[in-house]
Design a protein around this motif. Structure first.
Motif, PDB file in Angstrom:
ATOM      1  N   UNK A 198       0.802  -1.213   0.000  1.00  0.00           N
ATOM      2  CA  UNK A 198       0.000   0.000   0.000  1.00  0.00           C
ATOM      3  C   UNK A 198       0.834   1.262   0.000  1.00  0.00           C
ATOM      4  N   UNK A 199       1.857   1.299   0.861  1.00  0.00           N
ATOM      5  CA  UNK A 199       2.670   2.512   0.976  1.00  0.00           C
ATOM      6  C   UNK A 199       3.466   2.755  -0.298  1.00  0.00           C
ATOM      7  N   UNK A 200       4.077   1.710  -0.835  1.00  0.00           N
ATOM      8  CA  UNK A 200       4.841   1.875  -2.081  1.00  0.00           C
ATOM      9  C   UNK A 200       3.938   2.306  -3.230  1.00  0.00           C
ATOM     10  N   UNK A 201       2.751   1.731  -3.290  1.00  0.00           N
ATOM     11  CA  UNK A 201       1.830   2.085  -4.362  1.00  0.00           C
ATOM     12  C   UNK A 201       1.343   3.520  -4.223  1.00  0.00           C
ATOM     13  N   UNK A 202       1.096   3.957  -2.996  1.00  0.00           N
ATOM     14  CA  UNK A 202       0.685   5.345  -2.773  1.00  0.00           C
ATOM     15  C   UNK A 202       1.792   6.309  -3.173  1.00  0.00           C
ATOM     16  N   UNK A 203       3.039   5.978  -2.829  1.00  0.00           N
ATOM     17  CA  UNK A 203       4.154   6.841  -3.220  1.00  0.00           C
ATOM     18  C   UNK A 203       4.264   6.915  -4.736  1.00  0.00           C
ATOM     19  N   UNK A 204       4.155   5.779  -5.389  1.00  0.00           N
ATOM     20  CA  UNK A 204       4.264   5.766  -6.847  1.00  0.00           C
ATOM     21  C   UNK A 204       3.162   6.613  -7.483  1.00  0.00           C
TER      22      UNK A 204
END
Length: 265
Positions: A211-217
């Motif tokens: 979730x966090x990586x996808x939000x950053x991307x």
């Protein structure tokens, strides 16, 4: 705190569970970025980007006086034009390595963060500074421009007009004003920047890594896009998370009233 992995003489990584502390470790030179240090920083960020167990990165300094004072001008004083051209890919790789970390990156800033040093911090998602911090992009005072992303990252952080004033004057900004202008995100008492940044990173690392990586991307790729294009990017990121093991675990943990054990896939 567990193992320390060194990347050359001037950069080290220490793991605190799922949080990696990337240390700038050239204290005698206040972490001035030499060719060797740039090469080591690029190698360290490449390794962190490829590590699925790392959920957040904190950039810290072993110098008591500075986070990083930017380019090593003593080294460059002896450079020919060809030397400078050969060095350029190394420095670009160092700054790009920080900027392109797939997990959140937090800079823990105390003392001087000037020129390329402030650009390293700007390449992070969040900047925690203590009361001793002094930041700025003084490159025009020595005949160049911010070349580690400053002309692009600073306007995105504080707006075009404010960035123009700071870059065109090259002035230094002390901690309280830096917070007021949005140059840093959190201001803490002197000596507490590293602890505060690591605490923040641990709070981030407790959440779904997918979730966090996808939000950053989604946020990074969507910046500057028109709203429909940005929402399409968001939808693609949502689909990455919606059909992931993390989503299944998160829903199960919520219903079972327990902490999730994120699979990270």
């Amino acid at each position: 705190m567990t193992d320390e992995v060194r990347y050359g003489e001037f950069v080290a990584v220490v793991h605190h569970g799922h949080v990696a502390e990337l240390r700038l470790d050239r204290p005698k030179a206040m972490n001035a970025v030499s060719t060797d240090m740039a090469r080591s920083l690029a190698a360290a960020t490449d390794a962190l980007a490829a590590d699925p167990d790392v959920r957040a990165v904190v950039l810290t300094s072993t110098s008591e006086r500075a986070f990083c004072v930017g380019a090593d001008l003593k080294e460059r004083n002896s450079f020919t034009d060809d030397d400078l051209r050969r060095q350029r890919p190394q420095t670009r790789a160092a700054y790009t390595g920080v900027l392109e970390l797939p997990m959140p990156a937090i800079a823990a800033v105390h003392g001087f963060a000037l020129g390329g040093g402030f650009e390293i911090a700007l390449s992070c998602d969040l900047i925690v500074a203590d009361a001793t911090a002094v930041v700025g992009l003084p490159e025009v005072t020595v005949g160049v421009i911010p070349g580690g992303g400053g002309t692009q990252l600073l306007p995105r952080r504080v707006g075009a007009a404010r960035a123009a004033e700071l870059i065109f004057t090259g002035r230094r900004v002390e901690a309280a004003e830096a917070r007021d202008l949005g140059l840093v995100d959190e201001l803490v008492p002197a000596g507490e920047d590293r602890t505060a940044a690591l605490d923040l990173a641990q709070r981030i690392a407790a959440n779904s890594p997918v979730g966090v990586r996808s939000a950053k991307r989604a946020m990074r790729l969507g910046h500057g896009k028109d709203l429909p294009a940005g929402l399409d990017l968001e939808d693609a990121a949502w689909r990455t998370t919606a059909f992931s093991g993390d989503r299944a675990e998160g829903v199960a943990a919520f219903n079972e009233k327990r902490k999730p054990d994120w699979p990270g896939v």
